[in-house]
Scaffold this motif. Structure first.
Motif, PDB file in Angstrom:
ATOM      1  N   UNK A  83       0.857  -1.187   0.000  1.00  0.00           N
ATOM      2  CA  UNK A  83       0.000   0.000   0.000  1.00  0.00           C
ATOM      3  C   UNK A  83       0.889   1.232   0.000  1.00  0.00           C
ATOM      4  N   UNK A  84       0.396   2.302  -0.590  1.00  0.00           N
ATOM      5  CA  UNK A  84       1.170   3.533  -0.583  1.00  0.00           C
ATOM      6  C   UNK A  84       0.368   4.712  -1.103  1.00  0.00           C
ATOM      7  N   UNK A  85       0.838   5.908  -0.739  1.00  0.00           N
ATOM      8  CA  UNK A  85       0.237   7.146  -1.205  1.00  0.00           C
ATOM      9  C   UNK A  85       1.351   8.046  -1.728  1.00  0.00           C
ATOM     10  N   UNK A  86       1.003   8.896  -2.699  1.00  0.00           N
ATOM     11  CA  UNK A  86       1.998   9.786  -3.296  1.00  0.00           C
ATOM     12  C   UNK A  86       1.390  11.161  -3.531  1.00  0.00           C
ATOM     13  N   UNK A  87       2.238  12.171  -3.431  1.00  0.00           N
ATOM     14  CA  UNK A  87       1.862  13.531  -3.817  1.00  0.00           C
ATOM     15  C   UNK A  87       2.528  13.823  -5.151  1.00  0.00           C
ATOM     16  N   UNK A  88       1.714  14.276  -6.105  1.00  0.00           N
ATOM     17  CA  UNK A  88       2.215  14.601  -7.440  1.00  0.00           C
ATOM     18  C   UNK A  88       2.183  16.104  -7.678  1.00  0.00           C
ATOM     19  N   UNK A  89       3.174  16.584  -8.395  1.00  0.00           N
ATOM     20  CA  UNK A  89       3.248  17.969  -8.815  1.00  0.00           C
ATOM     21  C   UNK A  89       3.696  17.985 -10.262  1.00  0.00           C
ATOM     22  N   UNK A  90       2.859  18.530 -11.133  1.00  0.00           N
ATOM     23  CA  UNK A  90       3.147  18.553 -12.573  1.00  0.00           C
ATOM     24  C   UNK A  90       3.453  17.153 -13.103  1.00  0.00           C
ATOM     25  N   UNK A  91       2.704  16.175 -12.589  1.00  0.00           N
ATOM     26  CA  UNK A  91       2.838  14.805 -13.066  1.00  0.00           C
ATOM     27  C   UNK A  91       3.975  14.011 -12.470  1.00  0.00           C
ATOM     28  N   UNK A  92       4.775  14.664 -11.602  1.00  0.00           N
ATOM     29  CA  UNK A  92       5.914  13.995 -10.997  1.00  0.00           C
ATOM     30  C   UNK A  92       5.632  13.680  -9.530  1.00  0.00           C
ATOM     31  N   UNK A  93       6.087  12.522  -9.072  1.00  0.00           N
ATOM     32  CA  UNK A  93       5.960  12.175  -7.655  1.00  0.00           C
ATOM     33  C   UNK A  93       7.013  12.962  -6.879  1.00  0.00           C
ATOM     34  N   UNK A 144       4.754   7.762   0.595  1.00  0.00           N
ATOM     35  CA  UNK A 144       4.766   6.963   1.818  1.00  0.00           C
ATOM     36  C   UNK A 144       4.186   5.607   1.467  1.00  0.00           C
ATOM     37  N   UNK A 145       4.963   4.553   1.666  1.00  0.00           N
ATOM     38  CA  UNK A 145       4.546   3.223   1.245  1.00  0.00           C
ATOM     39  C   UNK A 145       4.905   2.181   2.302  1.00  0.00           C
ATOM     40  N   UNK A 146       4.469   0.975   2.023  1.00  0.00           N
ATOM     41  CA  UNK A 146       4.877  -0.182   2.821  1.00  0.00           C
ATOM     42  C   UNK A 146       6.231  -0.653   2.319  1.00  0.00           C
ATOM     43  N   UNK A 147       7.288  -0.285   3.039  1.00  0.00           N
ATOM     44  CA  UNK A 147       8.617  -0.819   2.700  1.00  0.00           C
ATOM     45  C   UNK A 147       8.578  -2.339   2.762  1.00  0.00           C
ATOM     46  N   UNK A 148       7.977  -2.856   3.848  1.00  0.00           N
ATOM     47  CA  UNK A 148       7.815  -4.296   4.011  1.00  0.00           C
ATOM     48  C   UNK A 148       6.463  -4.559   4.659  1.00  0.00           C
ATOM     49  N   UNK A 194       9.293  21.090   3.498  1.00  0.00           N
ATOM     50  CA  UNK A 194       8.783  22.169   4.347  1.00  0.00           C
ATOM     51  C   UNK A 194       7.477  22.754   3.816  1.00  0.00           C
ATOM     52  N   UNK A 195       6.684  21.902   3.193  1.00  0.00           N
ATOM     53  CA  UNK A 195       5.345  22.302   2.729  1.00  0.00           C
ATOM     54  C   UNK A 195       4.264  21.423   3.343  1.00  0.00           C
ATOM     55  N   UNK A 196       4.659  20.540   4.282  1.00  0.00           N
ATOM     56  CA  UNK A 196       3.680  19.658   4.920  1.00  0.00           C
ATOM     57  C   UNK A 196       3.334  18.421   4.128  1.00  0.00           C
ATOM     58  N   UNK A 197       4.051  18.172   3.042  1.00  0.00           N
ATOM     59  CA  UNK A 197       3.706  17.035   2.183  1.00  0.00           C
ATOM     60  C   UNK A 197       3.898  15.697   2.891  1.00  0.00           C
ATOM     61  N   UNK A 198       4.997  15.557   3.631  1.00  0.00           N
ATOM     62  CA  UNK A 198       5.272  14.296   4.323  1.00  0.00           C
ATOM     63  C   UNK A 198       4.215  14.012   5.383  1.00  0.00           C
ATOM     64  N   UNK A 199       3.800  15.048   6.098  1.00  0.00           N
ATOM     65  CA  UNK A 199       2.764  14.865   7.126  1.00  0.00           C
ATOM     66  C   UNK A 199       1.468  14.371   6.503  1.00  0.00           C
ATOM     67  N   UNK A 200       1.059  14.987   5.415  1.00  0.00           N
ATOM     68  CA  UNK A 200      -0.198  14.621   4.757  1.00  0.00           C
ATOM     69  C   UNK A 200      -0.118  13.224   4.154  1.00  0.00           C
ATOM     70  N   UNK A 201       0.979  12.912   3.492  1.00  0.00           N
ATOM     71  CA  UNK A 201       1.116  11.611   2.840  1.00  0.00           C
ATOM     72  C   UNK A 201       1.187  10.489   3.866  1.00  0.00           C
ATOM     73  N   UNK A 202       1.972  10.704   4.926  1.00  0.00           N
ATOM     74  CA  UNK A 202       2.056   9.696   5.993  1.00  0.00           C
ATOM     75  C   UNK A 202       0.710   9.518   6.672  1.00  0.00           C
ATOM     76  N   UNK A 203      -0.006  10.615   6.892  1.00  0.00           N
ATOM     77  CA  UNK A 203      -1.319  10.535   7.536  1.00  0.00           C
ATOM     78  C   UNK A 203      -2.282   9.704   6.704  1.00  0.00           C
ATOM     79  N   UNK A 204      -2.261   9.907   5.390  1.00  0.00           N
ATOM     80  CA  UNK A 204      -3.143   9.130   4.512  1.00  0.00           C
ATOM     81  C   UNK A 204      -2.832   7.639   4.600  1.00  0.00           C
ATOM     82  N   UNK A 205      -1.554   7.310   4.628  1.00  0.00           N
ATOM     83  CA  UNK A 205      -1.157   5.910   4.710  1.00  0.00           C
ATOM     84  C   UNK A 205      -1.562   5.310   6.056  1.00  0.00           C
ATOM     85  N   UNK A 206      -1.321   6.036   7.140  1.00  0.00           N
ATOM     86  CA  UNK A 206      -1.631   5.525   8.476  1.00  0.00           C
ATOM     87  C   UNK A 206      -3.130   5.317   8.646  1.00  0.00           C
TER      88      UNK A 206
END
Length: 257
Positions: free
Chosen positions: A166-176, A180-184, A202-214
């Motif tokens: 499972x995983x979630x990604x933030x895209x900007x202009x088509x690029x990841x 945040x994913x399941x490493x294992x 420093x835009x909060x992307x990691x917080x949002x992506x990790x939150x979605x995964x959790x």
């Protein structure tokens, strides 16, 4: 001589690694991924577990077979052991090729992860950014793999990741630019892998992506385990609700065969 354990025999090593408190070890010993090596298939006294670049050793380090296992490495390895004897053996065998640093453990208690609190962290993304669950199309996107080689590489294929991971990604202009994913994976959960492109931090992307995964994991009744690689990872984990347990020694070994 060392021997590789088949999936059905790996569980016999659980008592040997039981006090190491790692879901990555469980992902191997429960037969989901990785490899396990021993000195004896029936009555092992020393063992090695490998999942990606993570390598764990247990048992008796003061044997010739232990040294053979310590050379059973890929080019780049993060080696983790939990006794001073093993640490001394590693530092002796790989003298001149190791870098010792700290990683950070957190208590594995789902009660610490309040779903309502984490959902509140799912604030709107900055303009131009889009959060998506990783599907086969995103999993094939080169920018995902450039961001972190470890997002899906422990799985047998992209289809295997889609089916079991499972995983979630933030895209900007088509690029990841953040993922945040399941490493294992293990029977009751996942180990989280997270990374953000340096130009988009420093835009909060990691917080949002990790939150979605959790939240996704909690909704499915599985535990999203977090192990910190640096102080930034620790701060993010604590923001999400994880409670710090302890730091521990990790060896980076650049092994040239």
């Amino acid at each position: 001589m060392i021997y590789e354990l088949s999936n059905d025999l790996r569980k016999k090593l659980i008592p040997m690694f039981d006090d190491m408190d790692s879901t990555i070890i469980l992902s191997c010993l429960q037969g989901h991924m990785g490899s396990a090596w021993v000195d004896d298939l029936e009555n092992p006294t020393v063992a090695q577990v490998t999942v990606g670049i993570f390598v764990f050793f247990a048992g008796n380090p003061n044997t010739k077979i232990a040294e053979e296992l310590l050379y059973n490495l890929s080019d780049y390895n993060l080696v983790i052991v939990n006794t001073d004897e093993w640490k001394k053996r590693i530092e002796s065998v790989h003298k001149g090729s190791i870098e010792k640093f700290q990683r950070y453990k957190f208590l594995k208690n789902p009660d610490h992860l309040g779903k309502s609190h984490i959902q509140n962290l799912l604030s709107p993304l900055p303009e131009g950014y889009e959060l998506k669950k990783i599907d086969a199309t995103i999993a094939k996107e080169p920018s995902l793999h450039e961001l972190s080689e470890d997002f899906i590489t422990q799985f047998n294929s992209i289809d295997d990741f889609i089916n079991r991971g499972v995983g979630f990604a933030v895209l900007n202009e088509g690029q990841v630019v953040c993922g945040a994913t399941s490493f294992s994976i293990y029977d009751d959960g996942i180990e989280i892998e997270i990374a953000t492109h340096p130009q988009h931090r420093r835009k909060g992307l990691a917080t949002i992506t990790a939150s979605a995964l959790i939240v996704d994991c909690l909704n499915r009744g599985i535990y999203p385990s977090w192990d910190g690689a640096n102080n930034e990872s620790v701060k993010l984990a604590e923001k999400l609700g994880y409670i710090f347990k302890e730091s521990y020694d990790t060896y980076f070994i650049n092994y040239i065969k």
